[in-house]
Design an enzyme around this catalytic site. Structure first.
Site, PDB file in Angstrom:
ATOM      1  N   HIS A  30      -7.714  -5.099  -7.360  1.00  0.00           N
ATOM      2  CA  HIS A  30      -7.530  -4.277  -6.157  1.00  0.00           C
ATOM      3  C   HIS A  30      -8.818  -4.281  -5.330  1.00  0.00           C
ATOM      4  O   HIS A  30      -9.684  -3.413  -5.501  1.00  0.00           O
ATOM      5  CB  HIS A  30      -7.165  -2.844  -6.579  1.00  0.00           C
ATOM      6  CG  HIS A  30      -6.469  -2.043  -5.513  1.00  0.00           C
ATOM      7  ND1 HIS A  30      -5.192  -2.313  -5.084  1.00  0.00           N
ATOM      8  CD2 HIS A  30      -6.880  -0.981  -4.787  1.00  0.00           C
ATOM      9  CE1 HIS A  30      -4.836  -1.441  -4.162  1.00  0.00           C
ATOM     10  NE2 HIS A  30      -5.859  -0.623  -3.953  1.00  0.00           N
TER      11      HIS A  30
ATOM     12  N   ARG B 298       0.803  -1.225   0.000  1.00  0.00           N
ATOM     13  CA  ARG B 298       0.000   0.000   0.000  1.00  0.00           C
ATOM     14  C   ARG B 298       0.833   1.272   0.000  1.00  0.00           C
ATOM     15  O   ARG B 298       0.631   2.137  -0.840  1.00  0.00           O
ATOM     16  CB  ARG B 298      -0.933   0.006   1.212  1.00  0.00           C
ATOM     17  CG  ARG B 298      -1.919   1.163   1.210  1.00  0.00           C
ATOM     18  CD  ARG B 298      -2.785   1.169   2.453  1.00  0.00           C
ATOM     19  NE  ARG B 298      -3.469  -0.086   2.668  1.00  0.00           N
ATOM     20  CZ  ARG B 298      -4.213  -0.347   3.739  1.00  0.00           C
ATOM     21  NH1 ARG B 298      -4.343   0.568   4.678  1.00  0.00           N
ATOM     22  NH2 ARG B 298      -4.817  -1.509   3.883  1.00  0.00           N
TER      23      ARG B 298
ATOM     24  N   TYR C 191     -18.444  10.874 -14.612  1.00  0.00           N
ATOM     25  CA  TYR C 191     -18.401  12.025 -15.514  1.00  0.00           C
ATOM     26  C   TYR C 191     -17.074  12.158 -16.246  1.00  0.00           C
ATOM     27  O   TYR C 191     -17.015  12.757 -17.310  1.00  0.00           O
ATOM     28  CB  TYR C 191     -18.641  13.323 -14.731  1.00  0.00           C
ATOM     29  CG  TYR C 191     -19.979  13.384 -14.045  1.00  0.00           C
ATOM     30  CD1 TYR C 191     -21.162  13.352 -14.772  1.00  0.00           C
ATOM     31  CD2 TYR C 191     -20.065  13.474 -12.654  1.00  0.00           C
ATOM     32  CE1 TYR C 191     -22.391  13.403 -14.139  1.00  0.00           C
ATOM     33  CE2 TYR C 191     -21.286  13.531 -12.011  1.00  0.00           C
ATOM     34  CZ  TYR C 191     -22.452  13.495 -12.758  1.00  0.00           C
ATOM     35  OH  TYR C 191     -23.668  13.545 -12.135  1.00  0.00           O
TER      36      TYR C 191
END
Length: 747
Positions: free
Chosen positions: A84, A38, A128
């Site tokens: 993931h 991570r 979007y």
């Protein structure tokens, strides 16, 4: 008669585990997971797992730089579903950052839509926006399908993902990285790719190159938002040598002349990762609080480019002095940390120097070259085997056709008749009729010859380490050419300069002088009231609090605070809270410990000397200049150790000849001033000896003027006949003259 049912079985035996061992084991597993999967980037490709998976998915979706954009929601969904298994928002945030040209020096993602801005506004939702890869991302992925890196199963074992990317671009240093793991963190600022390529090429040519030489080639960070680094070369070199350090970055500014001799300052670049809107809000707050006395107004006139306008309070202000004040008090100057803590070989967290990071990247590129060469040799061997079969077929075309027409199982027959391999026989059977023309045979012979030549070249490459490094150097030169400093993306944006030497007295002189009254209560609430108040008795304080210090000053003055811990703090009067209300705790302005009390508070007058003494009776004389503190933490001058505290901070007149000390035991001693040493810091010498208690107060005075004090009613008394109290330093003394205050204080 009912059948007997056996009683239910009890719980299985309980296994006893030591709580300490269990916690250590589980916490270690969590820490390793955070570090490996991570927080820390891999030194080879400079990516964390989420970034690597994003690029891998975008390649699978064929989102090349020339391809059409695809919805970010599609990319995020595929990453989360296959590789993931974490929150979609964290994946999208990583995608957004890769696309922001003000956050990434060389963006890996080409975004279409609202991907946020330098003001700190967040990106639009992923339904979007659209995205595709950039040329830099393609370089990182180049050769991924040529067995150049290892693959591992994904979290559910259904597909495989790359352990690391081939990384033909020096991404770790070029784009930088930051992350916080468990017990460790990383912070790497972005750099110029052309300079990194120069350093890598020099390291190939000179494997034993020193850290200093590499630091000369990589001048320093190159931030996407520009700015100016004001650190010296020795500081930058040391940071790169150790892998730890920081860089001071200032905004880029210029003076813009206006009509009638008026001018303003225009800031066109701000430090890396500073949000423009937050910066302006902070400046406006300091302006309202009168903590920027040289600044008149601030405006944001930015469009696509940054344009922050700073108006001076007066045209007579020196622009350099004004900007120096802005740099000290706002985020127009920022300190960017360097902590090159990365995963070495993808496994071991380690703080590396600049040279070590480049070395591991080059070693990775060599490993990629060898694996890609072996992969290509395997492909060539398979193709040559097929071409050999084709040539056998052309030489025996009639027999091949006969076998195919007459035999029930032509494949075994072909293998037996012409001693073919299984692959060759399968290729002949799958050959189209149009390939039987003469021209095709010539093309096959030409291809066979070309592949044989390439095979020999690749085999010689594998045997020559020098040849391998030459090939890697050629690839790096191609990257350098693509991102050279002549290109808009590759040009250096961050420059270097030395911070100007601004005289503090000159800066203070620029501040508009106004009379103020500094008031501080016993509990440490401080304020600066306009004007010189004559009557201090009318001042109001919080319930349970009362006044301790009140004196006249000017807004350009500096106030010195002496605490019971023996520390001095320096406060600018112009930055003190205004007179409305009860002020602010002085502990918000300087790092005064909660257990400390204020012993002295006064206006700094250059050339003045002070008598400092502890409650134990030790003291010395010091110049106020030696006590000026440059930071909030203050400056330790009088050394005391609990329960002993600083008790006296009295001004020493230039013509003072004697010092009077009085103890808690109500005994007074007068001795010569020259018996007390002048020091810059220390414990001092014994002023008066006590059997019980300690020092209560001390004062320096001129003997012929007599010793004066103020009683509790405010009346002044002066005694000139002091012979019976005069002695030598460190004596016990005698009871004070009649009328001396019971509180054992001179004032």
């Amino acid at each position: 008669m009912s059948k007997h049912v056996p009683p239910p079985q009890g719980p299985s035996p309980i296994e006893k585990i030591d709580l300490k061992d269990a916690l250590e084991e589980r916490y270690l597993a969590y820490a390793l997971s955070t570090i490996m999967h991570r927080a820390l980037p891999d030194v080879r490709d400079g990516l964390k797992p989420v970034h690597r998976r994003l690029l891998h998915v975008m390649q699978l979706l064929r989102l090349d730089p020339s391809a059409a954009f695809k919805k970010s929601a599609k990319i995020v969904g595929d990453v989360m579903g296959s590789y993931h298994p974490h929150g979609d928002q964290s994946i999208y945030d990583a995608l957004v950052r890769l696309a922001q040209d003000f956050a990434s020096r060389y963006p890996l993602v080409d975004g279409q839509g609202n991907f946020g801005n330098i003001d700190g506004d967040s990106a639009a939702a992923y339904r979007y926006t659209e995205a595709r890869m950039t040329d830099v991302a393609k370089l990182l992925l180049e050769g991924l399908d040529e067995a150049t890196v290892d693959f591992r199963p994904n979290y559910d074992g259904s597909v495989e993902e790359p352990v690391v990317l081939p990384g033909a671009f020096p991404n770790l240093l070029a784009n930088g990285s930051s992350g916080i793991a468990v017990g460790m963190a990383t912070s790497i600022p972005p750099h110029n790719a052309a300079e990194l390529c120069d350093a890598a090429l020099y390291l190939i040519k000179t494997p034993n190159a020193t850290e200093e030489k590499i630091a000369q080639l990589v001048q320093g960070p190159d931030f996407p938002t520009g700015g100016i680094i004001i650190d010296g070369r020795d500081v930058i070199t040391e940071a790169y040598r150790s892998g730890r350090g920081s860089f001071r970055v200032r905004a880029r500014w210029a003076v813009e002349e206006l009509p009638r001799g008026v001018w303003q300052i225009v800031v066109t670049e701000i430090p890396y990762l500073v949000q423009k809107s937050r910066l302006i809000e902070k400046v406006a707050e300091l302006l309202v609080a009168k903590k920027l006395p040289l600044l008149g107004d601030v405006r944001d006139e930015s469009a696509e480019d940054v344009r922050i306008v700073l108006e001076p309070k007066s045209r007579t202000v020196d622009p350099a002095v004004m900007m120096e004040q802005m740099f000290r008090n706002t985020e127009l100057e920022a300190r960017i940390p360097l902590n090159m803590n990365v995963l070495s070989h993808g496994k071991v967290p380690k703080v590396m120097s600049l040279r070590e990071v480049l070395r591991e990247w080059l070693d990775h590129r060599k490993d990629v070259l060898v694996r890609r060469t072996n992969f290509r040799l395997g492909e060539i061997a398979r193709r040559l085997e097929i071409l050999d079969g084709y040539l056998i077929a052309y030489l025996n075309l009639d027999e091949v056709i006969r076998i195919i027409r007459e035999e029930d199982e032509p494949k075994p027959a072909l293998i037996k008749r012409f001693r073919l391999t299984d692959m060759q026989a399968e290729a002949i059977l799958n050959m189209r009729l149009r390939a039987l023309r003469r021209l095709e045979e010539m093309e096959i012979r030409g291809e066979h010859q070309s592949l044989s030549k390439e095979q020999k070249g690749l085999q010689s490459l594998l045997k020559s380490e020098t040849g391998q490094w030459d090939r890697i150097a050629d690839e790096i030169r191609a990257v350098k050419e693509k991102f050279s400093k002549k290109t808009p993306l590759g040009r250096r944006r961050t420059d270097f300069a030395e911070a100007p030497e601004i005289d503090v007295e000159q800066e203070q002189a620029m501040i508009e002088k106004e009379p103020v009254t500094v008031v501080c209560s016993e509990k440490g609430w401080i304020r600066a009231m306009k004007g010189h108040l004559e009557d201090f008795s009318s001042l109001a304080y919080k319930d349970g609090d009362r006044g301790q210090f009140a004196f006249h000053a000017m807004s350009s003055d500096r106030v010195m605070l002496f605490s019971s811990s023996g520390k001095f703090f320096t406060l600018d009067v112009a930055k003190l809270p205004g007179g409305r209300g009860h002020g602010e705790p002085v502990r918000l302005i300087c790092d005064l410990d909660a257990a400390d009390s204020i012993v002295g508070l006064f206006v700094h007058v250059p050339g003045t000397r002070r008598l400092l003494a502890s409650s134990e009776g030790d003291g010395f004389i010091v110049s106020e200049e030696e006590c000026l503190a440059n930071t909030r933490k203050g400056k330790q001058v009088l050394n005391v150790k609990a329960p002993v505290e600083a008790a006296v901070c009295a001004m020493v007149p230039e013509d003072a000849t004697h010092i009077a000390a009085i103890g808690e035991n109500r005994k007074m001693l007068i001795f010569r001033r020259d018996e007390v040493p002048d020091m810059a810091r220390g414990k001092g010498v014994r002023l008066q000896r006590y059997k019980d208690g300690g020092l209560s107060d001390a004062r320096a005075f001129r003997l012929r003027d007599g010793l004066n004090w103020t009683d509790s009613s405010g009346r002044n008394f002066t005694v000139t006949d002091l012979k019976e109290w005069i002695g030598e330093r460190a004596q016990a003394g005698r009871l004070p003259p009649k009328g001396f205050p019971l509180r054992n204080k001179f004032s």
